[in-house]
Design a protein around this motif. Sequence first.
Motif, PDB file in Angstrom:
ATOM      1  N   VAL A 104       0.818  -1.210   0.000  1.00  0.00           N
ATOM      2  CA  VAL A 104       0.000   0.000   0.000  1.00  0.00           C
ATOM      3  C   VAL A 104       0.855   1.264   0.000  1.00  0.00           C
ATOM      4  O   VAL A 104       0.565   2.217  -0.720  1.00  0.00           O
ATOM      5  N   CYS A 105       1.945   1.274   0.762  1.00  0.00           N
ATOM      6  CA  CYS A 105       2.789   2.476   0.823  1.00  0.00           C
ATOM      7  C   CYS A 105       3.386   2.808  -0.539  1.00  0.00           C
ATOM      8  O   CYS A 105       3.497   3.983  -0.913  1.00  0.00           O
ATOM      9  N   VAL A 106       3.742   1.807  -1.317  1.00  0.00           N
ATOM     10  CA  VAL A 106       4.295   2.024  -2.653  1.00  0.00           C
ATOM     11  C   VAL A 106       3.203   2.510  -3.590  1.00  0.00           C
ATOM     12  O   VAL A 106       3.385   3.478  -4.338  1.00  0.00           O
ATOM     13  N   ASP A 107       2.070   1.859  -3.533  1.00  0.00           N
ATOM     14  CA  ASP A 107       0.943   2.255  -4.379  1.00  0.00           C
ATOM     15  C   ASP A 107       0.543   3.704  -4.110  1.00  0.00           C
ATOM     16  O   ASP A 107       0.330   4.481  -5.042  1.00  0.00           O
ATOM     17  N   ARG A 108       0.471   4.077  -2.838  1.00  0.00           N
ATOM     18  CA  ARG A 108       0.113   5.462  -2.480  1.00  0.00           C
ATOM     19  C   ARG A 108       1.146   6.455  -2.995  1.00  0.00           C
ATOM     20  O   ARG A 108       0.800   7.522  -3.502  1.00  0.00           O
ATOM     21  N   ALA A 109       2.429   6.131  -2.851  1.00  0.00           N
ATOM     22  CA  ALA A 109       3.487   7.031  -3.324  1.00  0.00           C
ATOM     23  C   ALA A 109       3.422   7.188  -4.843  1.00  0.00           C
ATOM     24  O   ALA A 109       3.537   8.298  -5.366  1.00  0.00           O
ATOM     25  N   LEU A 110       3.215   6.093  -5.566  1.00  0.00           N
ATOM     26  CA  LEU A 110       3.118   6.155  -7.029  1.00  0.00           C
ATOM     27  C   LEU A 110       1.915   6.992  -7.455  1.00  0.00           C
ATOM     28  O   LEU A 110       2.010   7.806  -8.374  1.00  0.00           O
ATOM     29  N   ARG A 111       0.791   6.799  -6.772  1.00  0.00           N
ATOM     30  CA  ARG A 111      -0.412   7.572  -7.101  1.00  0.00           C
ATOM     31  C   ARG A 111      -0.243   9.053  -6.761  1.00  0.00           C
ATOM     32  O   ARG A 111      -0.621   9.926  -7.544  1.00  0.00           O
ATOM     33  N   ALA A 112       0.344   9.353  -5.616  1.00  0.00           N
ATOM     34  CA  ALA A 112       0.541  10.742  -5.199  1.00  0.00           C
ATOM     35  C   ALA A 112       1.468  11.485  -6.165  1.00  0.00           C
ATOM     36  O   ALA A 112       1.291  12.677  -6.416  1.00  0.00           O
ATOM     37  N   ALA A 113       2.418  10.762  -6.720  1.00  0.00           N
ATOM     38  CA  ALA A 113       3.358  11.378  -7.661  1.00  0.00           C
ATOM     39  C   ALA A 113       2.781  11.469  -9.071  1.00  0.00           C
ATOM     40  O   ALA A 113       3.399  12.034  -9.954  1.00  0.00           O
ATOM     41  N   GLY A 114       1.586  10.910  -9.262  1.00  0.00           N
ATOM     42  CA  GLY A 114       0.978  10.939 -10.586  1.00  0.00           C
ATOM     43  C   GLY A 114       1.549   9.890 -11.526  1.00  0.00           C
ATOM     44  O   GLY A 114       1.290   9.899 -12.722  1.00  0.00           O
ATOM     45  N   ASP A 117      -0.872   7.802 -13.609  1.00  0.00           N
ATOM     46  CA  ASP A 117      -1.524   8.464 -14.735  1.00  0.00           C
ATOM     47  C   ASP A 117      -0.732   8.257 -16.020  1.00  0.00           C
ATOM     48  O   ASP A 117      -1.289   8.170 -17.107  1.00  0.00           O
ATOM     49  N   ALA A 118       0.593   8.201 -15.892  1.00  0.00           N
ATOM     50  CA  ALA A 118       1.456   8.079 -17.066  1.00  0.00           C
ATOM     51  C   ALA A 118       1.794   6.625 -17.392  1.00  0.00           C
ATOM     52  O   ALA A 118       1.867   6.250 -18.555  1.00  0.00           O
ATOM     53  N   VAL A 119       2.013   5.817 -16.375  1.00  0.00           N
ATOM     54  CA  VAL A 119       2.438   4.434 -16.561  1.00  0.00           C
ATOM     55  C   VAL A 119       1.639   3.552 -15.602  1.00  0.00           C
ATOM     56  O   VAL A 119       1.684   3.773 -14.400  1.00  0.00           O
ATOM     57  N   ALA A 120       0.943   2.588 -16.132  1.00  0.00           N
ATOM     58  CA  ALA A 120       0.184   1.679 -15.278  1.00  0.00           C
ATOM     59  C   ALA A 120       1.134   0.670 -14.638  1.00  0.00           C
ATOM     60  O   ALA A 120       1.824  -0.053 -15.344  1.00  0.00           O
ATOM     61  N   PRO A 121       1.219   0.652 -13.310  1.00  0.00           N
ATOM     62  CA  PRO A 121       2.079  -0.339 -12.665  1.00  0.00           C
ATOM     63  C   PRO A 121       1.519  -1.743 -12.874  1.00  0.00           C
ATOM     64  O   PRO A 121       0.308  -1.931 -12.989  1.00  0.00           O
TER      65      PRO A 121
END
Length: 145
Positions: A104-114, A117-121
């Motif tokens: 969850v912490c990684v997912d939140r950081a990736l989402r917060a950084a946008g 939006d550019a690259v689907a993990p």
Amino acid sequence: MTTIAERTPEAERAVETAAPGVRLKLSRPTTTAVVVHVAGDVDASTAPRLHELLAPRLSSVAETVVVDLSEVGFLGVAGLELLSHAQHRAAARGVAFRVVDGPVCVDRALRAAGWTDAVAPHPTVASALSGDTGWELTPPVLPLD
């Protein structure tokens, strides 16, 4: 007597390194793909070590570079900046750059950084290697008249 081993894909198949706070493992599942597995924290103190391992792979003959964040406990700003830089460098060279999402912490950081939006993990390394994001778009079902 010193011997120098030729650097082949097999030689890089399982390179592992540890630094305080982070463990990095490099694998080469195919001759055209490289996976960098990251475990621990990616912050200002550990991002330079990840950069040292990742940068040469973005300049190599690899067609696909995957960064596996599935075992990351913390992804800080330095880690996000590193991923952004790596993605831009890969795009400039025509290399497929993919990220495997983590806790969850990684997912939140990736989402917060946008980032999402550019690259689907990707949910797994296997899906990242195949290029499948795991997202399925299904057309709506229309009733028949």
